[in-house]
Structures are given as structure tokens and as C-alpha cells.
Design an enzyme around this catalytic site. Structure first.
Site, PDB file in Angstrom:
ATOM      1  N   GLN A 245       0.032 -10.659   9.338  1.00 48.63           N
ATOM      2  CA  GLN A 245      -0.065 -10.566  10.783  1.00 48.63           C
ATOM      3  C   GLN A 245       1.304 -10.270  11.400  1.00 48.63           C
ATOM      4  OE1 GLN A 245      -2.712 -10.589  12.822  1.00 48.63           O
ATOM      5  NE2 GLN A 245      -4.120 -10.756  11.082  1.00 48.63           N
ATOM      6  N   CYS A 384     -10.053  -6.629  15.445  1.00 47.80           N
ATOM      7  CA  CYS A 384      -8.934  -6.079  16.209  1.00 47.80           C
ATOM      8  C   CYS A 384      -9.367  -4.909  17.088  1.00 47.80           C
ATOM      9  CB  CYS A 384      -7.794  -5.660  15.283  1.00 47.80           C
ATOM     10  SG  CYS A 384      -8.249  -4.426  14.045  1.00 47.80           S
TER      11      CYS A 384
END
Length: 431
Positions: A245, A384
Site C-alpha cells: 500500500q 480501488c
């Protein structure tokens, strides 16, 4: 009208993808670098389609009260559009209003593509977020052109823009860029893992094999340096050039979102004897988030197509005696599981939690159909892209799953990107 013509436009809404909506004589015009409620002067860039045009904003004629000086000065509207670096397309908007706009995009996508009416909010990554949403990127990819210029691409192009600062990056990465140059065309990645030391990872281009098209990044042993990332009191091993991430607060935020969503689904703990899955599992971050709710004997399988990430997932999940990490494409792995799973294994899956974090394109029909046939008791979908999430949720809802929790996370401040976590429970196929 044609490309190059100027228009004064009233901006009325935000659209998926970081652009804003205006209209000229009834036709939709998509324009970046604006804010709903503004009037801007724009130059048309694409009039080929009859349904909509595209334009670039040149000047603000009537500003929104939510407009601020861009956090990245080269990307401000006062810069020629061809010289504005990409990657911070919401940087001209006050941070709270950015999240309101992302929330609007997420809610609209869920309703239009998934049939879900939701009051989901998009929240900060954590209390330690900076006031202006800068300084969060622990991973940055820059580009090097044939003249040795290094920087991001200009927005919506493949032309390198040299810049003096990187305000979205951590201070250590921003400082490393100011003194760094790479002579070889290609890409330059900068990574700052938990130890705080910045790694510069060149990815020079090499010609593709005959018939395969243009250049591709060359492999470099430095990309395989193993670094350690820390999430709470837990360490994760990952290749320096591998996926992790980007936001420094994102791993904890996602772990907490998974825990919160499972609590909303009535799972303060998970059954260690059930069979839990982590699809598109990477190095095991989300698998660990589930497994730590079940204790050391939790049975969980991480499925990931990258063999290096799978190796690390096996190491990162070693404290759970029932954990496995397998290399494979998720769609093929699920089909094989459908064909080979015993009745007992299917029952354990139905009692378990399946978490999936697919690429931007979403899980898609084949994966969703397999899940509908295997029917895990609880699904945790980390997304996402709001449209891809909504489309997949629509298919899951039609197959009998019900969303019990939806949370938006602003893991990409000053850009249009966001993350969302949806938790669904199996209510049975619709009759």
C-alpha cells in the site's frame, strides 16, 4: 466547434476519473482542474464524439469557496495544461471537500451500477494525516525520458515534466529526488519502507523481443531486495519493488476497516475451523487481518499470481498453523477448487470469510460466478475503483449476497482515487 476552440463553462458536477462536468448547448463537456459551482474558461481538446466533448481548464472566472492554491504549484491552473504534472488532480480543492466529492462519486457508482443506495462516507486514512493531505506517499514512480529528464508524466500524457518537489511523497523521498538523476530512459521508483531508508530502484527500458512492441522495463536485482513493513506490532516482508500500500497509514486503515466490517456482520471473531480465503492476497496483509480474529489455528489460504509475493505471504502468515499461500490466478484457482473441494471443505468455506482485493478492473464475472457457486458465508471486498466495485456488488446482490457494511477510505489525498471496503453476507440465492 473543434479542438482548440475556447468556451466559458459552468461546472455542475464531478465525474468518475477525476474530471468535472459542464454542458455546452446541452452537450456534456468533461474538464479537469475545476470544482462544481465554478465558471471556467476552457479549451476543447476532443470533439470527436457526439455524446460528449473533453476540454482543459485555462482560467477560473468564478471560483468555488473550496478552491485553494494547488498543493503542487506546477499543477496549478496558472500553469500551461501541457506542463501540469499528473498525480494530484484534486490538489486545488480543500481537503474536506475532496472527500465530499469522492463520496458523491462512490454513492453514484453504487446506485447506478450496483443498485445500492448507500450513505457511505469517505474518511481520512487516520488521525495522523497531514492537514493538507501531503507527505503520505511511501512509494513514487517517476519517469526518465531520452534526454535524461526525470519526473512525473504530464497529466493525461506520456511526456516527462521535471519538477523541484514532490509534496505528496514523504519528506525523505522528496529530499532524495532533488539530488537524484538517472541516465537510462525508463522508470525510477523510490521506496521508503518501515526502516525509513529510501531505496532508489531504476527500471531502465530494454527492447522487447521481436514482434512484442515497444520497450519494457529491465529487471534489476535491487527490485528484489526484501524490506520489512510494519502494521501495528506485526512485520511483513515484501520485495522493495513489489506491491505494498502506498499511503503510509493505509495498511492499518485497511486492517481496521476489515475488522470493523466483520463486526458489523456479527463476526467479532472468526471460526478457526472454517476455511477462510484471501484472494489477490499479495504478501498477506488482509489474510493476517482475518486470521488474527481466529487465533493461531485459523485455516486461511492466500491466493496470489506473483510467486515472489506468495513466498513472502507464506513467511508472513507462518504464525498461523492453518495458513497456506498458493500461487495462481484467482479465476483458475477458484474453478479448480469448485472441481476438487470435498463436501467437508465446501462446508468450511460456507462458514468462513473470503476477502478479495482485486485490481482496478474488479473481480469480474468469472470470479463472481465462482464465489456464488462456492458461497462463502461472508465476503469482504476491498476496491480501488468505485465503478468496478459497484458492478461486482450488483452481481453478488443478484446472487443472494447482502451488503451489511460499506466504508470509503481516502488513501490517495489530493487525487481522485479512493479505496472502499464492502462486507456482504450470504442470504441465499434469489428465487
Amino acid at each position: 466547434m473543434q479542438s482548440g476552440d475556447l468556451l466559458d463553462l459552468d461546472v455542475t458536477d464531478v465525474a468518475h476519473g477525476g474530471v468535472f462536468v459542464a454542458r455546452h448547448e446541452g452537450r456534456v463537456v468533461f474538464v479537469p482542474d475545476a470544482i462544481p459551482g465554478e465558471r471556467v474558461r476552457a479549451r476543447l481538446t476532443d470533439t470527436a464524439k457526439s455524446s460528449f466533448w473533453r476540454a482543459e481548464a485555462l482560467e477560473v472566472l468564478e471560483a468555488s469557496p473550496h478552491r485553494r492554491p494547488h498543493v503542487w504549484s506546477p499543477a496549478d491552473i496558472g500553469t500551461d495544461p501541457e506542463s501540469r504534472p499528473g498525480g494530484a488532480d484534486f490538489g486545488h480543492i480543500e481537503l474536506t471537500h475532496q472527500r465530499e466529492l469522492k463520496q458523491r462519486v462512490l454513492r453514484d457508482a453504487l446506485q447506478r451500477f450496483g443498485g445500492v443506495d448507500s450513505d457511505v462516507v469517505v474518511a481520512s486514512a487516520g488521525a495522523d494525516e497531514t492537514a493538507d493531505g501531503t507527505g503520505w506517499r511511501t512509494r513514487v514512480s517517476l519517469h526518465v525520458d531520452d534526454e535524461g529528464r526525470i519526473g512525473p508524466f504530464a497529466a493525461r500524457s506520456h511526456r516527462v515534466v521535471e519538477v523541484d518537489d514532490l509534496p505528496l511523497a514523504t519528506p525523505a523521498i522528496a529530499e532524495a529526488v532533488t539530488g537524484g538523476r538517472s541516465a537510462a530512459p525508463g522508470r525510477l521508483d523510490l521506496v521508503q519502507p518501515a526502516d525509513g531508508r529510501v531505496r532508489a530502484l531504476p527500471r531502465p527500458e530494454t527492447p522487447r523481443r521481436r514482434g512484442r512492441g515497444g520497450p519494457r522495463p529491465a529487471k534489476d536485482p535491487a527490485l528484489r531486495e526484501v524490506v520489512t513493513e510494519r502494521v501495528g506490532d506485526r512485520d511483513f516482508r515484501v520485495d522493495a519493488g513489489g506491491f505494498w500500500q502506498v499511503h503510509r497509514l493505509a495498511p492499518v486503515a485497511l486492517r481496521d476497516a476489515v475488522h470493523g466490517g466483520l463486526r458489523a456482520a456479527g463476526r467479532d471473531t472468526v471460526d478457526p475451523d472454517a476455511w477462510h480465503l484471501d484472494l489477490y492476497g499479495g504478501v498477506g496483509l488482509l489474510a493476517a487481518s482475518v486470521a488474527e480474529l481466529g487465533g493461531p489455528a485459523t485455516r486461511i489460504t492466500s491466493v496470489e499470481s506473483d510467486p515472489r509475493a506468495t513466498d513472502h505471504a507464506g513467511e508472513n502468515l507462518a504464525e498461523w498453523v492453518g495458513a497456506r499461500a498458493e500461487t495462481g490466478r484467482v479465476d483458475r484457482w477458484l474453478l479448480r477448487t469448485e472441481q476438487t473441494a470435498s463436501n467437508a471443505e465446501r462446508a468450511r468455506l460456507r462458514a468462513g470469510v473470503t476477502v478479495l482485493d482485486p485490481p482496478r478492473s474488479g473481480a469480474g464475472r468469472e470470479v463472481v460466478d465462482s464465489l456464488l457457486r462456492l458461497r462463502p458465508g461472508t465476503l469482504v471486498y476491498v476496491a480501488c475503483d468505485p465503478v468496478a466495485l459497484a458492478r461486482d456488488l450488483g452481481m453478488l446482490r443478484a446472487g443472494g449476497y447482502t451488503p451489511v457494511s460499506l466504508e470509503g477510505l481516502d488513501l490517495f489525498p489530493n487525487s481522485h482515487h479512493m479505496e472502499a471496503v464492502a462486507v456482504l453476507t450470504d442470504e441465499g440465492p434469489l428465487s
